[in-house]
Design a protein around this motif. Structure first.
Motif, PDB file in Angstrom:
ATOM      1  N   HIS A 429      54.249  -5.226 -13.534  1.00 58.06           N
ATOM      2  CA  HIS A 429      54.458  -4.776 -12.164  1.00 58.06           C
ATOM      3  C   HIS A 429      55.377  -3.563 -12.173  1.00 58.06           C
ATOM      4  O   HIS A 429      56.068  -3.296 -13.156  1.00 58.06           O
ATOM      5  CB  HIS A 429      55.061  -5.890 -11.309  1.00 58.06           C
ATOM      6  N   GLU A 430      55.377  -2.852 -11.076  1.00 54.21           N
ATOM      7  CA  GLU A 430      56.196  -1.640 -10.955  1.00 54.21           C
ATOM      8  C   GLU A 430      56.954  -1.685  -9.637  1.00 54.21           C
ATOM      9  O   GLU A 430      56.375  -1.934  -8.581  1.00 54.21           O
ATOM     10  CB  GLU A 430      55.314  -0.392 -10.993  1.00 54.21           C
ATOM     11  N   LYS A 432      58.701  -0.603  -6.318  1.00 53.95           N
ATOM     12  CA  LYS A 432      58.442   0.444  -5.335  1.00 53.95           C
ATOM     13  C   LYS A 432      59.575   0.457  -4.312  1.00 53.95           C
ATOM     14  O   LYS A 432      59.625  -0.402  -3.438  1.00 53.95           O
ATOM     15  CB  LYS A 432      57.105   0.187  -4.632  1.00 53.95           C
TER      16      LYS A 432
END
Length: 553
Positions: A429-430, A432
């Motif tokens: 996941h990244e 944000k």
């Protein structure tokens, strides 16, 4: 059925040295406070973070109860049961809620951190040190004015109030300096609760003593007669204030009933401050355990958002997974069910109230984080209600939801949750970010209101607009925003439940917290000094001749 304190008092405590050894902490890294609690020396917190971070948050709290801390403790014990090296990183309780009506902050049932009496009552003295340091600054400000006021401070524009770690509505607005020339300069003043002190926020966001002193030096205490800012560094007392916190900055180490190590440190409220334990304690967990379970105050709209936007950048790490705690009872209350009917099956109210959970899931997913829903079991929950809620989560968000029994069973009751957390934490996941610090203050608040609360904008009073201009003129608008809002609603009206739409958040004023590094936006009628209820919990408490405490939850 045993009370929380009876369960705690009947639990076996291991010597704190054995708990420390589970985290590979040597004798030189702990300072025992008696047999079962200790301070941990700072070098542990300054190493590079290694472990996985689990953030536990919840839906909006209700009178029906959610059990977020209990869930966090149970999850920590479950991860330990699965043979993962685990640490908890939680906040310290404030005497305001302890003596008031909310209760302590040590969990409940068989998912508690212990000794719960010590933790809930004074602990290692951190809050006392913070209170004394805060009020020492107040005394130094008034003493400076009394002895000539070389800094030209305008007594009418002092922004630094006094604090007390108990709910006391009588002290919200006071007049000080009465009694003649020898008693100082009369002026209006007031008290906040200690957990709302900027020093509390600074302690929880500092990396070490050096950082702590630098942040204290930047505290804005007021303005001169010609409206120029005055800081602690102008008084030259940052060193004196820092030394009063030399022990308070060290995280505390205790244990759960099942002997999982727990760092407990700091305690800002999430409805009037940023609502998370210290980054020093969290980094200590990350450096000494495979999994660190932390929690944020109240729902994801408050503590959860603030962890992501204020704490994570200072911590240098974002959560690997977010756990959102909900109960069938609380969601039915959000759906319009009466409090005295929550034990009766009501699928219609649950269906309507589930939208509140949905809003919190969306809020945390906005940051790009894996989310797991933990359904805290109550004996009144029916199979049909549980199945309906799980189906809602699956159909709308395609994420796991797990029924948990940690209150009654301890870690074993949260094993299924722990397995889902481990799986989710390994999901790519990244992160944000919600906003950039370069955005305007209004743009930042609008991002929070629209993406986290589900509202459609903000309204500022004339006072707030005037303050905002001053913030921009002083180049303070690059700081993140800390929303001070009721915890009981996604709106700024505590009586509005569920998942409302088409509402605005009303900003009544701003408070500049330069040492903490954020701007506080006060909304609605939220108070920074709560009051006690008509029947405070203190009325149920007592101590026996042999020193045994009773009535403490």
């Amino acid at each position: 059925m045993k009370t929380d304190i009876e369960i705690s008092q009947n639990s076996e405590l291991l010597p704190i040295g054995k708990i420390a050894s589970q985290l590979s902490l040597g004798e030189q890294q702990i300072e025992p406070y008696g047999h079962y609690k200790a301070k941990v020396t700072l070098p542990v917190a300054n190493q590079d973070t290694k472990g996985k971070l689990v953030l536990v948050t919840s839906i909006n709290p209700t009178a029906a109860g959610e059990g977020k801390t209990t869930m966090a403790v149970g999850l920590g014990d479950a991860l330990s049961e699965l043979k993962y090296k685990t640490a908890l990183a939680l906040r310290e309780p404030s005497l305001g809620p302890v003596m008031g009506m909310k209760g302590g902050a040590t969990g409940g049932g068989y998912s508690q951190v212990i000794p719960m009496e010590d933790i809930n009552l004074h602990f290692t003295g951190d809050f006392h040190a913070l209170t004394e340091a805060h009020d020492t600054l107040s005394a130094l400000i008034d003493n400076h004015i009394h002895h000539g006021n070389q800094l030209n401070i305008d007594p009418r524009q002092i922004t630094w109030k006094r604090v007390l770690d108990i709910n006391d509505r009588e002290l919200r607005h006071t007049v000080i300096g009465l009694g003649g020339r020898t008693s100082g300069v009369p002026r209006e003043d007031g008290f906040d609760i200690t957990v709302a002190s900027e020093l509390m926020a600074i302690l929880c966001l500092s990396r070490d003593i050096k950082d702590l002193k630098e942040r204290i030096s930047q505290i804005l205490i007021g303005y001169t007669y010609d409206r120029k800012p005055v800081y602690v560094k102008d008084l030259g007392v940052q060193g004196a204030l820092t030394l009063l916190l030399k022990d308070a900055i060290k995280p505390n180490l205790v244990q759960t009933i099942e002997h999982t190590p727990a760092y407990i440190h700091g305690g800002p409220f999430a409805n009037i401050a940023h609502g998370c334990n210290s980054i020093i304690a969290t980094r200590a967990g990350l450096n000494t355990a495979d999994y660190t379970v932390t929690e944020s105050g109240f729902g994801s709209d408050l503590g959860g958002e603030k962890f992501m936007d204020i704490v994570a950048p200072r911590l240098g790490k974002t959560p690997d997974v977010v756990v959102i705690v909900a109960t069938i009872r609380a969601l039915k209350l959000n759906g319009g069910a009466a409090k005295d009917e929550l034990a009766t099956e009501d699928l219609a109210a649950l269906k309507k109230g589930a939208a509140n959970l949905g809003r919190h899931i969306q809020a945390m997913q906005r940051y790009g984080k894996p989310v797991v829903v933990a359904i805290n079991d109550f004996t009144s929950d029916t199979e049909a209600e549980i199945n309906q809620l799980k189906q809602y989560v699956t159909d709308n968000f395609h994420i796991p939801s797990v029924t948990c029994y940690e209150w009654a069973q301890g870690g074993k009751g949260a094993i299924d949750l722990a397995k889902e957390v481990v799986k989710a934490a390994d999901t790519p996941h990244e992160f944000k970010p919600l906003y950039s610090n370069h955005d305007s203050i209004e743009a930042k608040i609008n991002q929070i209101v629209t993406n986290i609360y589900g509202g459609d904008g903000i309204e500022l009073t004339s006072k707030a607009k005037k303050q905002l201009k001053q913030i921009v003129q002083n180049d303070w608008d690059q700081l993140p925003v800390c929303m001070a809002k009721t915890q009981y609603s996604l709106t700024d009206d505590a009586s509005v439940h569920g998942a409302p739409t088409d509402f605005k958040i009303h900003i009544r004023e701003f408070q500049v917290k330069l040492g903490a590094g954020f701007i506080v936006a006060l909304t609605g009628n939220v108070l920074t000094m709560p009051g006690l209820p008509s029947h405070p919990a203190a009325l149920n408490m007592d101590i026996k001749d042999n020193g045994e405490i009773t009535g403490l939850f």
